[in-house]
Design a protein around this motif. Sequence first.
Motif, PDB file in Angstrom:
ATOM      1  N   PRO A   1      -6.813  13.515  14.828  1.00  0.00           N
ATOM      2  CA  PRO A   1      -7.574  14.530  14.093  1.00  0.00           C
ATOM      3  C   PRO A   1      -8.084  14.091  12.726  1.00  0.00           C
ATOM      4  N   PHE A   2      -7.520  13.042  12.113  1.00  0.00           N
ATOM      5  CA  PHE A   2      -7.843  12.721  10.725  1.00  0.00           C
ATOM      6  C   PHE A   2      -8.719  11.477  10.589  1.00  0.00           C
ATOM      7  N   GLY A   3      -8.934  10.760  11.670  1.00  0.00           N
ATOM      8  CA  GLY A   3      -9.728   9.554  11.602  1.00  0.00           C
ATOM      9  C   GLY A   3      -8.994   8.354  11.051  1.00  0.00           C
ATOM     10  N   LEU A   4      -7.692   8.478  10.790  1.00  0.00           N
ATOM     11  CA  LEU A   4      -6.916   7.364  10.248  1.00  0.00           C
ATOM     12  C   LEU A   4      -6.501   6.377  11.333  1.00  0.00           C
ATOM     13  N   MET A   5      -6.367   6.861  12.564  1.00  0.00           N
ATOM     14  CA  MET A   5      -5.870   6.034  13.655  1.00  0.00           C
ATOM     15  C   MET A   5      -6.920   5.942  14.768  1.00  0.00           C
ATOM     16  N   SER A   6      -6.969   4.783  15.387  1.00  0.00           N
ATOM     17  CA  SER A   6      -7.744   4.590  16.614  1.00  0.00           C
ATOM     18  C   SER A   6      -6.752   4.439  17.752  1.00  0.00           C
ATOM     19  N   ILE A   7      -6.762   5.392  18.661  1.00  0.00           N
ATOM     20  CA  ILE A   7      -5.865   5.362  19.810  1.00  0.00           C
ATOM     21  C   ILE A   7      -6.714   5.259  21.061  1.00  0.00           C
ATOM     22  N   TRP A   8      -6.388   4.333  21.932  1.00  0.00           N
ATOM     23  CA  TRP A   8      -7.235   4.090  23.093  1.00  0.00           C
ATOM     24  C   TRP A   8      -6.416   3.608  24.283  1.00  0.00           C
ATOM     25  N   SER A   9      -7.091   3.613  25.413  1.00  0.00           N
ATOM     26  CA  SER A   9      -6.520   3.082  26.639  1.00  0.00           C
ATOM     27  C   SER A   9      -7.658   2.614  27.528  1.00  0.00           C
ATOM     28  N   TYR A  10      -7.321   1.892  28.588  1.00  0.00           N
ATOM     29  CA  TYR A  10      -8.317   1.354  29.505  1.00  0.00           C
ATOM     30  C   TYR A  10      -8.067   1.884  30.907  1.00  0.00           C
ATOM     31  N   CYS A  11      -9.149   1.894  31.682  1.00  0.00           N
ATOM     32  CA  CYS A  11      -9.060   2.282  33.092  1.00  0.00           C
ATOM     33  C   CYS A  11      -9.955   1.342  33.894  1.00  0.00           C
ATOM     34  N   ILE A  12      -9.368   0.697  34.891  1.00  0.00           N
ATOM     35  CA  ILE A  12     -10.108  -0.224  35.751  1.00  0.00           C
ATOM     36  C   ILE A  12      -9.965   0.280  37.185  1.00  0.00           C
ATOM     37  N   PHE A  13     -11.026   0.876  37.704  1.00  0.00           N
ATOM     38  CA  PHE A  13     -10.978   1.363  39.079  1.00  0.00           C
ATOM     39  C   PHE A  13     -11.140   0.185  40.039  1.00  0.00           C
ATOM     40  N   PRO A  14     -10.260   0.033  41.023  1.00  0.00           N
ATOM     41  CA  PRO A  14     -10.370  -1.094  41.986  1.00  0.00           C
ATOM     42  C   PRO A  14     -11.455  -0.827  43.027  1.00  0.00           C
ATOM     43  N   LYS A  15     -12.683  -0.711  42.561  1.00  0.00           N
ATOM     44  CA  LYS A  15     -13.814  -0.425  43.437  1.00  0.00           C
ATOM     45  C   LYS A  15     -14.926  -1.450  43.193  1.00  0.00           C
TER      46      LYS A  15
ATOM     47  N   HIS B   1     -20.682  -6.198  42.635  1.00  0.00           N
ATOM     48  CA  HIS B   1     -19.984  -6.259  41.354  1.00  0.00           C
ATOM     49  C   HIS B   1     -18.764  -5.337  41.386  1.00  0.00           C
ATOM     50  N   LYS B   2     -17.804  -5.676  40.548  1.00  0.00           N
ATOM     51  CA  LYS B   2     -16.681  -4.776  40.338  1.00  0.00           C
ATOM     52  C   LYS B   2     -17.091  -3.678  39.361  1.00  0.00           C
ATOM     53  N   VAL B   3     -16.492  -2.497  39.524  1.00  0.00           N
ATOM     54  CA  VAL B   3     -16.797  -1.383  38.627  1.00  0.00           C
ATOM     55  C   VAL B   3     -16.350  -1.742  37.211  1.00  0.00           C
TER      56      VAL B   3
ATOM     57  N   PHE C   1     -10.491   8.777  39.888  1.00  0.00           N
ATOM     58  CA  PHE C   1     -11.769   8.301  40.415  1.00  0.00           C
ATOM     59  C   PHE C   1     -12.363   9.322  41.381  1.00  0.00           C
ATOM     60  N   VAL C   2     -13.697   9.504  41.306  1.00  0.00           N
ATOM     61  CA  VAL C   2     -14.394  10.440  42.194  1.00  0.00           C
ATOM     62  C   VAL C   2     -15.340   9.693  43.126  1.00  0.00           C
ATOM     63  N   ASP C   3     -16.309   8.989  42.556  1.00  0.00           N
ATOM     64  CA  ASP C   3     -17.313   8.346  43.402  1.00  0.00           C
ATOM     65  C   ASP C   3     -18.075   7.320  42.579  1.00  0.00           C
ATOM     66  N   VAL C   4     -18.662   6.371  43.275  1.00  0.00           N
ATOM     67  CA  VAL C   4     -19.572   5.412  42.656  1.00  0.00           C
ATOM     68  C   VAL C   4     -20.792   5.276  43.561  1.00  0.00           C
ATOM     69  N   GLU C   5     -21.958   5.404  42.971  1.00  0.00           N
ATOM     70  CA  GLU C   5     -23.214   5.353  43.720  1.00  0.00           C
ATOM     71  C   GLU C   5     -23.904   4.016  43.474  1.00  0.00           C
TER      72      GLU C   5
END
Length: 267
Positions: free
Chosen positions: A168-182, A156-158, A96-100
């Motif tokens: 690289p091949f488009g066969l898989m969807s790989i993901w993750s989440y990030c919830i900044f406590p701000k 509001h929460k961020v 996290f850097v900043d939220v305006e």
Amino acid sequence: MKILFKVLNQKLNEFLNNILLKRKHNKNDLLLKHHNIYVLPSKFGLAFLCFNILIFILGSNYQNNLILLSAYLLISFFIISILQSYFILMNTHISFVDVEDGIEKTGYVLSFTLSNDNHAQSLIIQAQQKNNLVDEITADKNVIKLQLSGLKRGKHKVSRIKILSRYPFGLMSIWSYCIFPKSVYIYPTPLPIVSHGKTFNDSNDEQHDSVTKGSNEFYAIREHELGESFSRISWKHYAKTQQFLLKEFSESHAGDFVFNFIDMPGD
């Protein structure tokens, strides 16, 4: 119907956020590892898998070893793509850097950095149904800025951030989440201010002179009238034209200004 769908979507997001919080996605500095990375076949990957199953059934029915070998090679390629996609996103560091704070019309700006020693490719940053494509993430910290809107005034929460990749091949969807406590504050959209004031000068005079007689600045020269003082006669003009010309001076006049707060727009 739209209200029901909106309520169900809100309940689903709250349920998903509670699960993600238990898996420690709510950090200012998040490192993606096996416990917070998710992998599933994409639509193209599911079609590829179904096609591979049909090839295997066809080879089994006709007892054709070449067709069966092709099916085994394709399923091996499918499994390798799972591992390859996982290694692309692994060890990605999110900070996290900043939220305006912002206003209702434009929303707020969220800033954070991404870095990965493995040079992650083609990442999609999703937040509030908006997609931002990042071509490459290197070991150097790449600053990402998101303009997030659609929030009403208040605190509001961020918003939750989803980091997705199909490289690289488009066969898989790989993901993750990030919830900044701000938290972020959204202010009302400012309204244009229209002047609701008037001066004490007579408003019925359409042609009002803003210049009055005085003794500050030279204004004009006119002919001398009978009975006027000779103290303001321009003797230089008299020496040239042999006429009595009178100097006139002026001073700017600013009337008192009345400001009516009741006439201002808004509440």
